[in-house]
Write a protein that holds these residues in place. Structure first.
Motif, PDB file in Angstrom:
ATOM      1  N   TYR A  16      41.205   3.253  49.961  1.00 24.86           N
ATOM      2  CA  TYR A  16      40.613   2.477  48.872  1.00 24.86           C
ATOM      3  C   TYR A  16      41.674   1.633  48.190  1.00 24.86           C
ATOM      4  O   TYR A  16      42.838   2.035  48.106  1.00 24.86           O
ATOM      5  N   ASN A  65      38.662  -0.073  51.421  1.00 28.10           N
ATOM      6  CA  ASN A  65      39.470  -1.183  51.924  1.00 28.10           C
ATOM      7  C   ASN A  65      40.580  -0.625  52.814  1.00 28.10           C
ATOM      8  O   ASN A  65      41.604  -0.192  52.335  1.00 28.10           O
ATOM      9  N   ARG A  89      36.985  -4.052  54.741  1.00 31.39           N
ATOM     10  CA  ARG A  89      37.716  -5.009  53.912  1.00 31.39           C
ATOM     11  C   ARG A  89      36.835  -5.340  52.717  1.00 31.39           C
ATOM     12  O   ARG A  89      35.689  -5.778  52.885  1.00 31.39           O
ATOM     13  N   ASP A  90      37.362  -5.072  51.551  1.00 28.63           N
ATOM     14  CA  ASP A  90      36.632  -5.338  50.301  1.00 28.63           C
ATOM     15  C   ASP A  90      35.243  -4.712  50.309  1.00 28.63           C
ATOM     16  O   ASP A  90      34.266  -5.330  49.901  1.00 28.63           O
TER      17      ASP A  90
END
Length: 123
Positions: free
Chosen positions: A47, A53, A72-73
């Motif tokens: 994270y 992430n 990702r994100d």
């Protein structure tokens, strides 16, 4: 090299906020989030600022790798794989990193026999 902070998802200081960010002691968490079942590590996720992430892993109770992927994100991106309990590959998926959309997928039975193969036609 700096060590990575790791927390247990079941820790009473771990929570989610209204934006679905992972918090530790009220602050968005950066580091690894582990989940254990009967003392055995069954998942590990990275994270950043409370958002999924990085690498994600899951294991069966016996320690055999169950799945691995990347986010990702907060969105799935790149390749992800899943294995049967006997260790043979169960599925492979590829995602468009920009839009977290599935590009292709292949699946196999527990003996390695191909079951499905699908690829998005962008043409």
């Amino acid at each position: 090299m700096a060590s990575v902070l790791r927390i247990d998802v079941d820790d009473p200081n771990v929570d989610m906020d209204h934006a679905q960010r992972l918090l530790c002691r009220g602050e968005p968490f950066t580091g690894e989030v582990a989940e254990y079942q009967s003392g055995q590590l069954i998942s590990l996720d990275e994270y950043t600022d409370g958002i999924l992430n990085g690498q994600s892993y899951e294991w069966y109770q016996d320690g055999t790798l169950r799945s691995e992927g990347i986010a990702r994100d907060g969105r799935t991106g790149g390749d992800s794989k899943e294995w049967h309990p006997n260790g043979s590959l169960k599925s492979r998926k590829s995602f468009d990193s920009a839009i977290a959309s599935l590009r292709e997928e292949e699946t196999w039975d527990e003996h390695g026999v191909p079951l499905t193969s699908w690829r998005r036609d962008d043409g």
